[in-house]
Design a protein around this motif. Structure first.
Motif, PDB file in Angstrom:
ATOM      1  N   MET A   1       0.854  -1.202   0.000  1.00 58.47           N
ATOM      2  CA  MET A   1       0.000   0.000   0.000  1.00 58.47           C
ATOM      3  C   MET A   1       0.887   1.249   0.000  1.00 58.47           C
ATOM      4  N   VAL A   5      -2.349   7.769   1.559  1.00 61.72           N
ATOM      5  CA  VAL A   5      -3.653   7.125   1.478  1.00 61.72           C
ATOM      6  C   VAL A   5      -4.582   7.947   0.588  1.00 61.72           C
ATOM      7  N   PRO A 248     -11.840   0.524   8.280  1.00 60.94           N
ATOM      8  CA  PRO A 248     -11.833  -0.834   7.697  1.00 60.94           C
ATOM      9  C   PRO A 248     -11.152  -0.915   6.343  1.00 60.94           C
ATOM     10  N   ARG A 249     -10.982   0.205   5.672  1.00 63.37           N
ATOM     11  CA  ARG A 249     -10.378   0.221   4.343  1.00 63.37           C
ATOM     12  C   ARG A 249      -8.905   0.620   4.371  1.00 63.37           C
ATOM     13  N   MET A 250      -8.334   0.742   5.565  1.00 60.13           N
ATOM     14  CA  MET A 250      -6.947   1.178   5.704  1.00 60.13           C
ATOM     15  C   MET A 250      -6.105   0.032   6.255  1.00 60.13           C
ATOM     16  N   ALA A 251      -5.332  -0.616   5.362  1.00 62.17           N
ATOM     17  CA  ALA A 251      -4.478  -1.721   5.800  1.00 62.17           C
ATOM     18  C   ALA A 251      -3.273  -1.217   6.586  1.00 62.17           C
ATOM     19  N   GLN A 252      -2.896   0.044   6.368  1.00 64.26           N
ATOM     20  CA  GLN A 252      -1.766   0.652   7.057  1.00 64.26           C
ATOM     21  C   GLN A 252      -2.164   2.042   7.513  1.00 64.26           C
TER      22      GLN A 252
END
Length: 356
Positions: A1, A5, A248-252
């Protein structure tokens, strides 16, 4: 990623998935609809600030009438405190001589020494064979990245806050412990909303006065009475967005949340509830615990591992507590429920009063 963002994509995806405000139609608790007048604190309670507006730090002191009882509830995972053990129902002392809310992270706890000195000079505190010993409970917010990191509240500043303390509605906004506060820090402080100090109070049917002062410096968003954001992170268009929808849409973590970044935020919501009701230490602890629901009502996400949330409760009523039974249980239930309401309103007031 990638490090940066794409917040617009996150926001659009969240909005397509669900709309918390219109589709769910979440209704606030009835208590949140009450019209809370801006009443003075209960008689004998004094609140004062010391503020360094350039360094964006400060401290706030609550001085109750001598002999008041106290309790505390700790919810956050990153707290900085002093002398809260004395508020345990098992501790010998009945309550604190004062409560200090302070900026400066752990360094700011030094301001409690000045509060202690101010109280000692006036003979206020716990009697001992060798003299009066003030007991000052304290909790901190992390504001070192807000202004000048080397300028933190110290003993002289805590003393000044006591000198400024008055039996009146306190100054609110970016003052005292809230001078460097911000809320909604998902994308770092640069895209957060300014926080501060807020206040609310109400009078119950039996004449009891209940008030709260809060410092809003949360990682999460501050929500209004209908669940819509008052203070939250801003997307690239400058619009407020909901942290709970984006997480929930943020892996980092987003850029700016790294501990090595100068914009890395520190987070805490602090509150001190005070009343002229007659409560013992156990009841103060119960009211403090119930008042923490007010943080959950006004802040989302709440009680995270990166927040240092603490709620104090002080009670000055001179009469013996009600004898055990349903009447006492009911009175405590009403008081605790309203403590949550004034706490939530004080947090919202902190954001509404904040002006850049």
């Amino acid at each position: 990623m990638p490090d940066r963002v794409d917040t617009l994509a996150l926001v659009d995806g969240a909005r397509q998935g669900h709309d918390l405000y219109t589709r769910v139609g979440r209704r606030p608790l009835l208590a949140d609809h009450l019209n809370l007048d801006v009443l003075d604190p209960p008689a004998g309670f004094r609140i004062g600030h010391w503020t360094d507006p350039e360094a964006r730090t400060g401290c706030t002191v609550v001085i109750p009438p001598n002999g008041s009882r106290g309790g505390v509830d700790v919810r956050g995972g990153g707290t900085g405190t002093r002398e809260i053990e004395t508020l345990s129902p098992l501790a010998n002392a009945e309550g604190p001589t004062a409560v200090l809310l302070t900026g400066g992270s752990a360094f700011g706890l030094a301001a409690a020494d000045g509060v202690t000195r101010w109280l000692e000079e006036r003979g206020v505190g716990r009697p001992t064979p060798m003299g009066t010993v003030p007991l000052v409970s304290a909790a901190v917010v992390y504001d070192l990245v807000a202004g000048e990191s080397g300028r933190r509240p110290g003993p002289d500043d805590g003393y000044t806050a006591c000198e400024n303390a008055r039996e009146a509605v306190p100054q609110r906004g970016p003052v005292g412990a809230g001078a460097g506060a911000a809320v909604g820090k998902l994308f770092g402080r640069e895209r957060s909303t300014r926080g501060g100090v807020g206040y609310a109070a109400t009078r119950l049917a039996d004449g009891t006065i209940l008030g709260a002062i809060a410092v809003a410096n949360s990682f999460g968003d501050v929500l209004d009475e209908h669940g819509k954001p008052l203070g939250a992170p801003r997307d690239e268009r400058g619009q407020l967005v909901r942290t709970a929808d984006l997480l929930p849409r943020m892996a980092q973590p987003a850029q700016g949340l790294s501990t090595g970044s100068a914009s890395a935020p520190g987070n805490t919501t602090l509150a001190c509830v005070f009343t002229d009701a007659s409560l013992d230490k156990r009841s103060c602890a119960i009211v403090a615990r119930m008042a923490s629901a007010g943080i959950a009502r006004a802040v989302d996400p709440v009680f995270t591992a990166v927040d240092g949330d603490v709620v104090f409760c002080l009670a000055s009523g001179p009469d013996p507590p009600r004898p055990a039974g349903f009447e006492a249980t009911w009175a405590l239930t009403v008081l605790g429920a309203m403590a949550a309401t004034v706490t939530a309103q004080a947090i919202r007031d902190a954001v509404r009063q904040a002006v850049d």
